[in-house]
Design an enzyme around this catalytic site. Structure first.
Site, short mmCIF file in Angstrom:
data_model
loop_
_atom_site.label_atom_id
_atom_site.label_comp_id
_atom_site.label_asym_id
_atom_site.label_seq_id
_atom_site.Cartn_x
_atom_site.Cartn_y
_atom_site.Cartn_z
N SER A 46 80.80 56.28 117.98
CA SER A 46 81.32 57.81 117.17
C SER A 46 82.80 57.48 117.10
O SER A 46 83.38 58.22 116.33
CB SER A 46 80.80 58.98 118.01
OG SER A 46 81.39 58.75 119.61
N ASP A 325 86.64 67.78 120.83
CA ASP A 325 85.75 68.39 121.66
C ASP A 325 85.73 67.37 122.99
O ASP A 325 86.60 67.10 123.47
CB ASP A 325 84.38 68.15 120.95
CG ASP A 325 84.00 66.67 120.53
OD1 ASP A 325 84.42 65.58 121.36
OD2 ASP A 325 83.14 66.35 119.64
N HIS A 328 85.63 63.54 121.90
CA HIS A 328 86.30 62.77 120.97
C HIS A 328 87.82 63.39 120.82
O HIS A 328 87.87 64.41 120.91
CB HIS A 328 85.64 62.90 119.64
CG HIS A 328 84.06 62.51 119.71
ND1 HIS A 328 82.99 63.36 120.09
CD2 HIS A 328 83.52 61.41 119.68
CE1 HIS A 328 81.99 62.69 120.19
NE2 HIS A 328 82.29 61.56 119.79
#
Length: 349
Positions: A46, A325, A328
């Site tokens: 990610s 978040d 990330h």
């Protein structure tokens, strides 16, 4: 508690500041002729994924992800741009098309390379039912064999391997202990080395591998201390991983047939994160995420199914936040990290 546990399983699943903040200097854009043909092929998770997850899965394809760039969810695990976007800009090229986008017929060419990274994945299989790095490289190999002339892989081609820790998250949620951890780390590094060698054998002359970021500074770990301090225990895992990685890459370069250059390069994301957070100068305020659930059982982006009520809050000014978040970085966070990596990246050219 159940949702919290699920979050740990999906450790790294769930990445506009003004255009001026994304501008690359003229000296960076036009450094030499080779850069005009540079292609970037991206593998990982990610931290590098720019939209490979199916839109139907939600997550990074749901609000409020993408509110800064491009203004709506784009499959990036942040409010805006992520590491891949900034690395591409520093190298003087554009962020490459996603593998998902290419397969679905998006009207974008492969002239900038291709992004095979899928959020939540690892070197090995995780609890995320998406392709691990070996499978991502299988996709790349098939592409090379089927469309070699279109790809134009040459000395200006660079591969980025992003490893952000999903293998460790999966390990700890499977009731393993710290005692067994060194064995896992060695397995991860050994497979990562094999992956890098395989990409090199497919014609890519420069392979860039990220170190593990300081895991203990992620909001998921700092929340228990009101986002004031990093977890030394979690950071020690990252340090051990990075030590083995650096030793292995050094050995790999020594074994290379090309003694004039080092095909395999470490990108020190760990130190870039620490420099960006600047904790010694009171940067602990940056450990708090911009987007988080209204209580511990909810995450950024969670919405009550029956009522549609948002179960998350977003900070007033995301450009003041390093983390988007619980896992990330925000676009601003990645901007700062990539600025710390700029000199290392320019040495690739």
């Amino acid at each position: 508690m159940k949702k919290q546990a699920l979050f740990i399983v999906f450790f790294f699943l769930l990445s506009s500041i003004s255009d001026a903040r994304f501008v690359v200097s003229k000296s960076t854009k036009v450094r030499n002729h080779k850069r005009q043909k540079l292609k970037l092929f991206v593998f990982g998770d990610s931290y590098a994924d720019t939209g490979n997850w199916p839109k139907s899965y939600g997550g990074a394809w749901g609000k409020p992800y993408g509110i800064t760039f491009p203004g709506a969810p784009s499959g990036r695990f942040s409010d805006g741009r992520v590491l891949t976007d900034y690395i591409a800009a520093i190298l003087g090229t554009k962020s490459p098309i996603t593998y998902r986008g290419w397969k679905s017929g998006e009207k974008k060419s492969m002239k900038y390379g291709m992004n095979f990274a899928y959020g939540g994945t690892g070197i090995f299989n995780t609890f995320v039912n998406q392709p691990n790095m070996t499978t991502q490289i299988d996709y790349f190999q098939h592409l090379v064999q089927q469309t070699h002339q279109d790809l134009h892989i040459n000395s200006s081609t660079i591969a980025l391997l992003s490893v952000a820790g999903n293998d460790y998250a999966t390990y700890f949620t499977s009731n393993h202990t710290l005692k067994e951890l060194p064995g896992l780390t060695k397995s991860i590094i050994n497979q990562l080395v094999l992956n890098a060698k395989r990409i090199h054998e497919l014609g890519v002359e420069k392979i860039v591998i990220t170190t593990l970021q300081p895991l203990g500074c992620l909001p998921q770990f700092t929340s228990s201390e009101s986002y004031q301090n990093c977890s030394n225990n979690a950071n020690s895992i990252a340090k051990f991983h990075n030590q083995l990685l650096m030793e292995s890459v050094k050995k790999l370069n020594n074994e290379s047939d090309d003694h004039n250059t080092s095909p395999f390069v470490i990108l020190d994301v760990y130190q870039a994160f620490l420099s960006a957070l600047n904790l010694s100068a009171g940067g602990s305020k940056l450990l708090r995420p911009c987007c988080q659930g209204v209580t511990k059982e909810y995450l950024c982006g969670n919405v009550e199914k029956d009522t549609g009520i948002m179960k998350y809050n977003v900070c007033g000014n995301v450009s003041d936040s390093f983390f988007w978040d619980m896992i990330h970085p925000s676009q601003q966070g990645w901007h700062t990290v990539s600025s710390n990596l700029r000199s290392s990246l320019l040495q690739l050219l």
